[in-house]
Design an enzyme around this catalytic site. Sequence first.
Site, short mmCIF file in Angstrom:
data_model
loop_
_atom_site.label_atom_id
_atom_site.label_comp_id
_atom_site.label_asym_id
_atom_site.label_seq_id
_atom_site.Cartn_x
_atom_site.Cartn_y
_atom_site.Cartn_z
N GLN A 195 25.34 31.76 21.09
CA GLN A 195 23.93 31.67 21.43
C GLN A 195 23.45 30.22 21.41
OE1 GLN A 195 23.37 35.63 18.71
NE2 GLN A 195 21.47 34.56 19.15
N GLU A 254 11.74 39.69 19.04
CA GLU A 254 12.08 40.22 17.73
C GLU A 254 10.96 40.98 17.05
OE1 GLU A 254 15.16 36.58 16.98
OE2 GLU A 254 13.09 36.36 16.41
#
Lengths: 167, 793
Positions: free
Chosen positions: B223, B744
């Site tokens: 990532q 998130e």
Amino acid sequence: MTKKITLKINGTEHTMEVEPRMLLVHAIRENVSLTGTHIGCDTSSCGACTILIDGKSAKSCTVLAVQAQGKEIATVEGLATAEGLHPIQEGFHLNHALHCGFCTPGMMMRAIELLEKNPNPTEEEIRWGISGNLCRCTGYNNIVKAIEWTSAKMQGKDLPSTEPEFV
Amino acid sequence: MIKCKTSKEIGGMGHSKKRKEDARFIQGKGNYVDDVKLPGMLYMDIVRSPYAYAKIKNIDASAALAIPGVVAVVTGKDLEKYGLHWMPTLMSDTQMVLPTDTVMYQAQEVAAVIATSRYLARDGKEAVMVDYEPMTPVMDPFKALDEDAPVLRSDQEGKSDNHIWHWEVGDKEKTENVFNNADVVVKQQMHIPRIHVASIETCGCVASYNKVENHLTMYMTTQAPHAIRTVIALVAGHVGLTEEKIRVISPDIGGGFGGKVPVYPGYVIAIAVSFLTGAPIKWIEDRSENLQADSFARDYHITAEMAGTKDGKIQATRFKVLADHGYTDASANPSKFPTGLFSIGTGSYDYGASYMEADAVYTNKPPGGVAYRCSFRVTEAVHAIERMTDMFAKKVGKDPAQLRMENFIKKEDFPWASPTGWSYDSGDYHAGLQKAMDAIGYHDLRKEQIEMRKEGKKFLGIGISTFTEVVGAGPAKDFDILGIKMFDSAEIRVHPTGKAIARFGTKSQGQGHETTYAQIIAEELGIPMENIQIEEGDTDTAPYGLGTYASRSTPTAGAAAAMAARKLRDKAKKIAAHLLEVSEQDLEWEPGKFFVKGAPEKAKTIQEIVFAAYTNHPEGMEGGFEATHYYDPPNLTFPSGAYICVAEVDAETCDIKVRRFVAIDDCGNIINPMIVQGQVHGGLTQGIAPAMYEELIYDESGNILNGTFMDYLVPTAVESPNWETGHTVTPAPHHPIGAKGVGESPTVGAPPAIVNAIVDAVAHLGIKHLEIPVTPFKLFKELQKVGYFKKNA
Ligand code: FES
Ligand code: FES
């Protein structure tokens, strides 16, 4: 010891020497270089490797390459034709039914068989129908929506909206 | 409805544009790391420890090496010769690449087998004989601090216990005072269990070292490709692999969620072997290896307390945490934040006293402490505060929605200084909760709850969570990883014909950056988003950035895109003035063109202007139409949400069903409503997962009991309910496009809403708290404890 087999994938025959223990998913991905079929687990739980064998969805990590000799195999790469995308591909795209795309090929292959057997599934039937395929990204809402949309499309019905709905 | 400033054709912010990246994924043409195939490539498999804690007495590789096709077996002793057997973690602790003498957790890497095929590598792995001398592992983090506990990290000089660090924040004395004088105090011990991100694609790499050029190309599931390049250079610089000789390519990623931030031993071994053999090395872990050895998330034991008045005013909170880090602190946190952003745990409420402390310990479990779709420990914090708010409401006998409404920070009080030091940027918590209550029909549900209790077949529970997130790390003055500041970058190149390519230091793992970044640039420059190509994940071409996690891509790289585009718009204005022979002050912008004020027919489109930048630009101006921006955010962003869950509990079987779930998010301005909604759906399923299904379980001997997809319960479409979502929009005042980040929030906000609903369903039977994951069996046992079944027998 290897065995000579011929796999018919998306209408094309591929002859290869494989060990009897080789999994079909590896033969498809590595020997035939069709990498759209994915591997997400080692316990036949995730469905990322789902393909069609003689029209039935199967987890290709659970089948040996030698067992697929003489069968018709369909993978994601064979869905689109010269006329364009398969309705399930369109359905997934228009309804935002994929994020990372890793589960997508398996999910679509599974959905194809689901719609074949049950052209008008209810939401619950869709959810149970794809319960052998895991998606970690989408939360499934839009996958269900995509399959409903595809069901309408395949039967020439009015198409549901593909815009997001908010409360 | 979201108002758009641009036309549908331009497709700037607010348009639900279909995704550009889909075409390849729906046709099986994605390029994930296991799809990479290089000439002469060898395959690596890893021998792993069956014991949680053991001495390695001997490794006998002869039988493995005798298998035709097995090329090499690499052990810690081999790596030791090059000083590569240990590596730093992101938290400046150390981690073994391969052990030389001791294994510290079950499934730890012990040796690597290199062979000419995947199958032969597996054969070799089975044939490596390792002689272990098992020792008694330390599995209980509380016992890890006992005086007679074995010191696990005796490799660290002078280490005499298993304590890693102590952390605290807030005003201890002030908080104690409030607690001592409060009418009401509620207290609860809770465990936020170990879970695993379990992205459907596991981790892996192809390390390809070219001896002639002394150059490494590393294809890997990361990532944060740029940060990884720097880490590789730090680990391997001493053997001549310096940073300009390393290219990290992060191809398509099959989900990340935090699990693809760390550097795992497998990557480093693959690099070392490629370096030594000159052959490309492919390593792809199995699902079981992924679940058993890769970074876990959470594992916080929290004692939470809340103090307040008897009429329901929250006055103070106090949290004490014991963090189980496994055998090394390999958390993926910003350096100065050992507990991540846990201190957001004061929540969405207006009060002035809080004190939080945490201690971390070593145990014989795998290392990690990555997020699971969460901005650095925010989920743990939100679970604690939202559970306590409900317990407090029950204690003072107030409706939990009402109590929240009375305690919320008011819209006009932002920016708001939290007692743990944050400056909340903006929010409208009342509006969010009201919208959620209206959507779900809150008051009718309360009536139905009473009816159903009377009937006694099923119990209805309504659970609320009104959370505040903190994302977008972060301002360079406080936020760094291994010293590297957490800014992020964008580079935009517009070609003479007015089409563009833009590159970023972040890396999408499904978030849809190829679409949303193009929309941001389209918004600013008026170039249709279809004509803007987005690229990430190749360190040779993209500008440096710290990557995608912690919902930071939009707050940082998204801002960088807007800022770089604005630099270009300034240049465009100069060129337009030159072309139209007017002064810059006479020009006005409308998406896609500059025109002369009062004479809209006198205009130059962005495409004409860009062409002029290459063909006819003003004298003295640099040619071309390119800009780069490195964005250092002045503050973090504070998205919020109001979630309401309606759960039904079967009075006989304890089966739990989520009947409805409404999520109202506020992530500031929205770039693409369809993608934001998709992110929320996915995050909610990753919220119900730890609330009801997922937990990594170990026995006393250190064996993991559910390390495969057969028994680690990732929710399917059946467990995942139909999510109902919506939004309020409170822009981030300090952010160039007013966006806050969203990926998130739902994972953070959903678990307490679900648990609050289940507890609410059975509260009248005497249940005050339930530990996650709340399974029917756990609920059954709790109901047994309060004598429910006896009464009903
Ligand atoms: S790879 Fe998971 S079911 Fe086949
Ligand atoms: S889209 Fe990522 S796993 Fe389904």
